[in-house]
Design a protein around this motif. Structure first.
Motif, PDB file in Angstrom:
ATOM      1  N   ARG A  17       0.850  -1.197   0.000  1.00 42.16           N
ATOM      2  CA  ARG A  17       0.000   0.000   0.000  1.00 42.16           C
ATOM      3  C   ARG A  17       0.883   1.243   0.000  1.00 42.16           C
ATOM      4  NH1 ARG A  17      -5.248  -0.437   0.620  1.00 42.16           N
ATOM      5  NH2 ARG A  17      -6.070  -2.536   0.881  1.00 42.16           N
ATOM      6  N   LEU A  18       0.587   2.138  -0.927  1.00 44.84           N
ATOM      7  CA  LEU A  18       1.407   3.331  -1.124  1.00 44.84           C
ATOM      8  C   LEU A  18       0.543   4.589  -1.131  1.00 44.84           C
ATOM      9  CD1 LEU A  18       3.610   2.039  -4.096  1.00 44.84           C
ATOM     10  CD2 LEU A  18       4.381   2.381  -1.745  1.00 44.84           C
ATOM     11  N   PRO A  19       1.092   5.735  -0.719  1.00 40.34           N
ATOM     12  CA  PRO A  19       0.327   6.983  -0.802  1.00 40.34           C
ATOM     13  C   PRO A  19       0.146   7.446  -2.239  1.00 40.34           C
ATOM     14  CG  PRO A  19       2.561   7.418  -0.073  1.00 40.34           C
ATOM     15  CD  PRO A  19       2.401   5.928  -0.066  1.00 40.34           C
ATOM     16  N   ARG A  20       1.043   7.038  -3.120  1.00 42.79           N
ATOM     17  CA  ARG A  20       1.014   7.350  -4.548  1.00 42.79           C
ATOM     18  C   ARG A  20       2.013   6.436  -5.232  1.00 42.79           C
ATOM     19  NH1 ARG A  20       5.792   9.837  -5.275  1.00 42.79           N
ATOM     20  NH2 ARG A  20       6.653  11.020  -3.516  1.00 42.79           N
ATOM     21  N   LEU A  21       2.032   6.442  -6.555  1.00 45.36           N
ATOM     22  CA  LEU A  21       3.026   5.660  -7.277  1.00 45.36           C
ATOM     23  C   LEU A  21       4.384   6.353  -7.225  1.00 45.36           C
ATOM     24  CD1 LEU A  21       1.035   4.524 -10.452  1.00 45.36           C
ATOM     25  CD2 LEU A  21       1.480   3.242  -8.346  1.00 45.36           C
ATOM     26  N   GLY A  30       5.955   2.141   1.709  1.00 44.22           N
ATOM     27  CA  GLY A  30       4.558   1.776   1.861  1.00 44.22           C
ATOM     28  C   GLY A  30       4.229   1.571   3.328  1.00 44.22           C
ATOM     29  N   LEU A  99      -3.327   2.189  -3.942  1.00 42.58           N
ATOM     30  CA  LEU A  99      -3.357   3.592  -3.531  1.00 42.58           C
ATOM     31  C   LEU A  99      -4.494   3.845  -2.539  1.00 42.58           C
ATOM     32  CD1 LEU A  99      -2.666   5.224  -7.017  1.00 42.58           C
ATOM     33  CD2 LEU A  99      -1.044   4.451  -5.280  1.00 42.58           C
ATOM     34  N   ASP A 101      -7.171   5.536  -2.528  1.00 43.23           N
ATOM     35  CA  ASP A 101      -8.547   5.532  -3.025  1.00 43.23           C
ATOM     36  C   ASP A 101      -9.012   4.161  -3.500  1.00 43.23           C
ATOM     37  OD1 ASP A 101      -7.115   5.223  -5.350  1.00 43.23           O
ATOM     38  OD2 ASP A 101      -7.974   6.958  -6.389  1.00 43.23           O
ATOM     39  N   ASP A 103      -7.599   2.401  -5.898  1.00 43.43           N
ATOM     40  CA  ASP A 103      -7.092   2.096  -7.231  1.00 43.43           C
ATOM     41  C   ASP A 103      -5.744   1.390  -7.111  1.00 43.43           C
ATOM     42  OD1 ASP A 103      -7.171   1.960  -9.939  1.00 43.43           O
ATOM     43  OD2 ASP A 103      -7.209   4.128 -10.286  1.00 43.43           O
ATOM     44  N   ASN A 104      -5.281   0.783  -8.200  1.00 44.18           N
ATOM     45  CA  ASN A 104      -4.063  -0.008  -8.098  1.00 44.18           C
ATOM     46  C   ASN A 104      -3.288  -0.025  -9.404  1.00 44.18           C
ATOM     47  OD1 ASN A 104      -4.585  -2.752  -9.685  1.00 44.18           O
ATOM     48  ND2 ASN A 104      -6.492  -2.203  -8.627  1.00 44.18           N
ATOM     49  N   ASP A 240     -10.334  -1.421  -2.397  1.00 44.20           N
ATOM     50  CA  ASP A 240      -9.235  -1.943  -3.215  1.00 44.20           C
ATOM     51  C   ASP A 240      -9.864  -2.623  -4.441  1.00 44.20           C
ATOM     52  OD1 ASP A 240      -7.060  -3.242  -4.331  1.00 44.20           O
ATOM     53  OD2 ASP A 240      -6.375  -4.176  -2.482  1.00 44.20           O
TER      54      ASP A 240
END
Length: 303
Positions: A17-21, A30, A99, A101, A103-104, A240
Motif C-alpha cells: 500500500r502506497l500513498p502514490r506511485l 509503503g 493507492l 482511493d 485504485d491499483n 481496493d
C-alpha cells in the motif's frame, strides 16, 4: 449445466500500500504489505469455483516452494479438477501497488506463463465439451491462447477471453471468442476507440460474439452485434479494486456454464465484483460460497 475450464497463470501476489506511485528513480515507503496466491487465471478460477459450479483449473508453475504454497491453497477450494503444470522456471509473481482511493497498479513476472506451449494448451482445451465454458486470459502467449480458443470452440464449448495483461496483439484471436471482457483502458488500446460503446462494437466486428467493457464505478456495457446494454455498478465505498476484474470474469464464466442468459450472468458478475472492491487484496477479497449464494438469492428475489 456445463463446467468451467480455466487455463491461465498462477503465482503469488505481493501487495504494497502506497500513498502514490513512485516517481522515476524514487524509493517510496509503503505502510503495509500482504502475500497471497494470485494471478489472473488463479483468481478467476477461484471466483468461479466459489459459485458452486464444477471448475477445472490448469496453470503453469515452477518447481519451488512458491508453487507448493499455491497448490496447498488451491486444494482447499474444492475444484472438480486441478492440474499445476510444473515448468523449469521460477513461479510467477505480481507486485500490487494499492493507492489510498482503492485504485491499483500491478507489475508481474510471467516466465512460467510464457513457457506454456501451444501444444500444451491444445491438450488442455481438448478436454472441453459442449456446454462447458473455456476461460483464458492474456498471460499466456498468443500461440497458446489461440490454440486453446480454437480447440475449445471446435468442441462446442463457449470461449471467454479476458486479454489482460496486454502484451501481444489480441485482435487476431477475437474471432475465436464467444465472449470478450476488457476494461475501458484495454478496450481503447485494442480497438483505438475511446468511446466504450464504439470499442465494444469494434470487438464484435472482429468476430467476437459478445463484448463486455467494464467501466469501474460506472458499471459496464455489453454489445452482442445488435443491442447495447448498460449496467450500473452497485453503490459501494471501494477499498481496493485489485481483484474486481477477475471476480467479474470468473463469476461470468460460471453463470454462463450454469445456463444463465447473458444479461443475468453479467448482473451477477457485477454484483460479485462489487463485493471484492469493498475489501483489501485480491485472493482474500474474492466472494466466498455463502456470500455468492446470498447474491443469487437476492437477485432472484428481485426479479
Amino acid at each position: 449445466m456445463g463446467r468451467v475450464l480455466v487455463l491461465g497463470n498462477a503465482g503469488l501476489d505481493l501487495t504494497l500500500r502506497l500513498p502514490r506511485l513512485p516517481l522515476k528513480g524514487e524509493t517510496l515507503l509503503g505502510d503495509s504489505t500482504g502475500r497471497a496466491p494470485g494471478g489472473k487465471g488463479l483468481n478467476q478460477a477461484v471466483a468461479a469455483v466459489r459459485t458452486g459450479m464444477p471448475v477445472v483449473f490448469h496453470a503453469p508453475v515452477g518447481h519451488d516452494a512458491h508453487a507448493d504454497e499455491i497448490e496447498a491453497a488451491l486444494k482447499a477450494e474444492g475444484f472438480a479438477g486441478l492440474e499445476l503444470h510444473r515448468m523449469p522456471n521460477a513461479s510467477d509473481f505480481s507486485l500490487l501497488m494499492v493507492l489510498p482511493d482503492g485504485d491499483n497498479s500491478i507489475a508481474s513476472a510471467g516466465s512460467c506463463a510464457a513457457a506454456f506451449t501451444a501444444a500444451m494448451a491444445h491438450t488442455v482445451a481438448a478436454t472441453a465439451a459442449h456446454g462447458d465454458v473455456m476461460a483464458v486470459q492474456g498471460n499466456l502467449t498468443k500461440a497458446s491462447t489461440e490454440a486453446a480458443l480454437i480447440e475449445a470452440k471446435a468442441r462446442g464449448a463457449t470461449t471467454l477471453f479476458n486479454p489482460a495483461p496486454l502484451w501481444w496483439d489480441v485482435r487476431p484471436v477475437l474471432a475465436h471468442c464467444d465472449v470478450v471482457v476488457m476494461n475501458s483502458g484495454e478496450a481503447q488500446t485494442v480497438t483505438g476507440r475511446s468511446e466504450p460503446a464504439e470499442a465494444a462494437a469494434f470487438i464484435c466486428d472482429q468476430g467476437a460474439g459478445f463484448a463486455v467493457v467494464t467501466l469501474g464505478a460506472e458499471g459496464c456495457l455489453t454489445y452482442d452485434g445488435r443491442v447495447l446494454h448498460r449496467y450500473p455498478a452497485p453503490v459501494i465505498e471501494a477499498v481496493d479494486t485489485t481483484g474486481c476484474g477477475d471476480t467479474f470474469c470468473g463469476v461470468l464464466a460460471a453463470m454462463l456454464a450454469d445456463g444463465r442468459a447473458h444479461h443475468e450472468a453479467v448482473a451477477l458478475a457485477q454484483s460479485a465484483a462489487g463485493l471484492t472492491a469493498q475489501r483489501p487484496g485480491a485472493f482474500a477479497a474474492l466472494p466466498n460460497r455463502a456470500e455468492f449464494a446470498a447474491l443469487v438469492a437476492q437477485h432472484e428475489a428481485g426479479r
